[in-house]
Design a protein around this motif. Sequence first.
Motif, PDB file in Angstrom:
ATOM      1  N   SER A 105       0.802  -1.220   0.000  1.00 24.17           N
ATOM      2  CA  SER A 105       0.000   0.000   0.000  1.00 24.17           C
ATOM      3  C   SER A 105       0.838   1.274   0.000  1.00 24.17           C
ATOM      4  N   THR A 106       2.136   1.133   0.150  1.00 22.78           N
ATOM      5  CA  THR A 106       3.025   2.295   0.191  1.00 22.78           C
ATOM      6  C   THR A 106       4.149   2.105  -0.823  1.00 22.78           C
ATOM      7  N   ASP A 107       4.979   3.123  -0.947  1.00 24.23           N
ATOM      8  CA  ASP A 107       6.134   3.025  -1.846  1.00 24.23           C
ATOM      9  C   ASP A 107       7.409   2.675  -1.080  1.00 24.23           C
ATOM     10  N   PHE A 108       7.264   1.968   0.033  1.00 21.98           N
ATOM     11  CA  PHE A 108       8.405   1.615   0.874  1.00 21.98           C
ATOM     12  C   PHE A 108       9.438   0.779   0.115  1.00 21.98           C
ATOM     13  N   LEU A 109       8.997  -0.200  -0.645  1.00 19.32           N
ATOM     14  CA  LEU A 109       9.937  -1.089  -1.345  1.00 19.32           C
ATOM     15  C   LEU A 109      10.717  -0.362  -2.436  1.00 19.32           C
ATOM     16  N   ARG A 110      10.142   0.673  -3.007  1.00 22.43           N
ATOM     17  CA  ARG A 110      10.838   1.449  -4.036  1.00 22.43           C
ATOM     18  C   ARG A 110      11.954   2.297  -3.448  1.00 22.43           C
ATOM     19  N   LYS A 111      11.873   2.561  -2.162  1.00 25.29           N
ATOM     20  CA  LYS A 111      12.867   3.408  -1.487  1.00 25.29           C
ATOM     21  C   LYS A 111      13.709   2.590  -0.513  1.00 25.29           C
ATOM     22  N   GLY A 113      16.747   1.330  -0.449  1.00 21.95           N
ATOM     23  CA  GLY A 113      18.156   1.613  -0.198  1.00 21.95           C
ATOM     24  C   GLY A 113      18.409   2.829   0.677  1.00 21.95           C
ATOM     25  N   GLN A 114      17.410   3.642   0.923  1.00 22.34           N
ATOM     26  CA  GLN A 114      17.578   4.860   1.701  1.00 22.34           C
ATOM     27  C   GLN A 114      17.628   4.556   3.195  1.00 22.34           C
ATOM     28  N   ALA A 115      18.323   5.428   3.948  1.00 19.67           N
ATOM     29  CA  ALA A 115      18.493   5.213   5.384  1.00 19.67           C
ATOM     30  C   ALA A 115      17.171   5.354   6.147  1.00 19.67           C
ATOM     31  N   SER A 116      16.483   6.442   5.970  1.00 21.51           N
ATOM     32  CA  SER A 116      15.188   6.664   6.620  1.00 21.51           C
ATOM     33  C   SER A 116      14.228   7.201   5.566  1.00 21.51           C
ATOM     34  N   PRO A 117      13.668   6.317   4.742  1.00 25.70           N
ATOM     35  CA  PRO A 117      12.877   6.784   3.597  1.00 25.70           C
ATOM     36  C   PRO A 117      11.590   7.482   4.013  1.00 25.70           C
ATOM     37  N   LYS A 118      11.207   8.456   3.213  1.00 24.40           N
ATOM     38  CA  LYS A 118       9.916   9.124   3.394  1.00 24.40           C
ATOM     39  C   LYS A 118       8.909   8.346   2.556  1.00 24.40           C
ATOM     40  N   VAL A 119       8.004   7.655   3.224  1.00 23.30           N
ATOM     41  CA  VAL A 119       7.077   6.731   2.596  1.00 23.30           C
ATOM     42  C   VAL A 119       5.743   7.438   2.352  1.00 23.30           C
ATOM     43  N   PHE A 121       1.600   6.881   1.138  1.00 22.19           N
ATOM     44  CA  PHE A 121       0.484   5.946   0.980  1.00 22.19           C
ATOM     45  C   PHE A 121      -0.026   6.052  -0.444  1.00 22.19           C
ATOM     46  N   LEU A 122      -0.067   4.937  -1.172  1.00 21.39           N
ATOM     47  CA  LEU A 122      -0.488   4.929  -2.572  1.00 21.39           C
ATOM     48  C   LEU A 122      -1.945   4.520  -2.741  1.00 21.39           C
ATOM     49  N   GLY A 123      -2.417   3.693  -1.868  1.00 18.27           N
ATOM     50  CA  GLY A 123      -3.772   3.151  -1.945  1.00 18.27           C
ATOM     51  C   GLY A 123      -3.756   1.806  -1.249  1.00 18.27           C
ATOM     52  N   TYR A 124      -4.866   1.408  -0.696  1.00 14.46           N
ATOM     53  CA  TYR A 124      -4.875   0.190   0.109  1.00 14.46           C
ATOM     54  C   TYR A 124      -4.917  -1.053  -0.764  1.00 14.46           C
ATOM     55  N   ARG A 125      -3.993  -1.948  -0.522  1.00 10.66           N
ATOM     56  CA  ARG A 125      -3.884  -3.246  -1.203  1.00 10.66           C
ATOM     57  C   ARG A 125      -3.945  -3.124  -2.723  1.00 10.66           C
ATOM     58  N   LEU A 126      -3.047  -2.342  -3.239  1.00 10.31           N
ATOM     59  CA  LEU A 126      -2.975  -2.186  -4.686  1.00 10.31           C
ATOM     60  C   LEU A 126      -2.495  -3.475  -5.325  1.00 10.31           C
ATOM     61  N   PRO A 127      -2.929  -3.738  -6.543  1.00 15.05           N
ATOM     62  CA  PRO A 127      -2.396  -4.916  -7.241  1.00 15.05           C
ATOM     63  C   PRO A 127      -0.917  -4.704  -7.553  1.00 15.05           C
ATOM     64  N   CYS A 128      -0.282  -5.716  -7.965  1.00 14.85           N
ATOM     65  CA  CYS A 128       1.152  -5.683  -8.257  1.00 14.85           C
ATOM     66  C   CYS A 128       1.472  -4.583  -9.270  1.00 14.85           C
ATOM     67  N   SER A 129       2.520  -3.817  -8.987  1.00 14.19           N
ATOM     68  CA  SER A 129       2.886  -2.724  -9.888  1.00 14.19           C
ATOM     69  C   SER A 129       4.029  -3.102 -10.828  1.00 14.19           C
ATOM     70  N   ASN A 130       4.428  -4.356 -10.836  1.00 14.11           N
ATOM     71  CA  ASN A 130       5.466  -4.828 -11.724  1.00 14.11           C
ATOM     72  C   ASN A 130       4.888  -4.908 -13.142  1.00 14.11           C
ATOM     73  N   PRO A 131       5.436  -4.139 -14.094  1.00 18.44           N
ATOM     74  CA  PRO A 131       4.847  -4.146 -15.443  1.00 18.44           C
ATOM     75  C   PRO A 131       4.962  -5.493 -16.134  1.00 18.44           C
ATOM     76  N   TYR A 132       5.934  -6.308 -15.783  1.00 19.51           N
ATOM     77  CA  TYR A 132       6.110  -7.614 -16.411  1.00 19.51           C
ATOM     78  C   TYR A 132       5.158  -8.661 -15.828  1.00 19.51           C
ATOM     79  N   ALA A 133       4.586  -8.386 -14.683  1.00 18.55           N
ATOM     80  CA  ALA A 133       3.678  -9.338 -14.047  1.00 18.55           C
ATOM     81  C   ALA A 133       2.291  -9.300 -14.676  1.00 18.55           C
ATOM     82  N   ARG A 134       2.027  -8.326 -15.513  1.00 18.83           N
ATOM     83  CA  ARG A 134       0.696  -8.179 -16.106  1.00 18.83           C
ATOM     84  C   ARG A 134       0.491  -9.083 -17.316  1.00 18.83           C
ATOM     85  N   PHE A 135       1.553  -9.586 -17.852  1.00 19.55           N
ATOM     86  CA  PHE A 135       1.466 -10.383 -19.051  1.00 19.55           C
ATOM     87  C   PHE A 135       1.548 -11.863 -18.705  1.00 19.55           C
TER      88      PHE A 135
END
Length: 139
Positions: A105-111, A113-119, A121-135
């Motif tokens: 639900s957040t962009d935590f995984l995208r950040k 490598g950062q020490a204290s990332p600013k996270v 909220f994107l939306g609750y229980r979003l589907p997978c955002s991996n573009p290759y997983a859609r095919f």
Amino acid sequence: MKRRTFLVSSAASLGLVAVGAGAWVYEDRQVFIPHLLHRLVGDFEMDERDQRQFVDAMAAHYGSKKLTALMGLYKIRQETGLGSAYTNVRVDKFERRLLTDFMVSTDFLRKQGQASPKVAFLGYRLPCSNPYARFELPV
């Protein structure tokens, strides 16, 4: 001491203990959930608005009463170590679901490598955002 007086005072004492324990277990979900996430995930920052939206979405999904009960079971187990096989399974599942819901639900995984990332909220229980997983792969 008369038996009747003893029974009345015992019942009153047990009632007072039950009310005190209920107040001890109950904690605002807007405080409890973020604190638990910091303990599970580590150090991160999140705006108060995003944090409130995440917790409210989670409460809407699970139901306010169920979320409060799970928080109470979690707090009892953490503070006293008490629990049964039935409650321990529910508390463990609550912990795993909270962590999973936070990650998707957040962009935590995208950040990551950062020490204290600013996270955010994107939306609750979003589907997978991996573009290759859609095919689908051809069989």
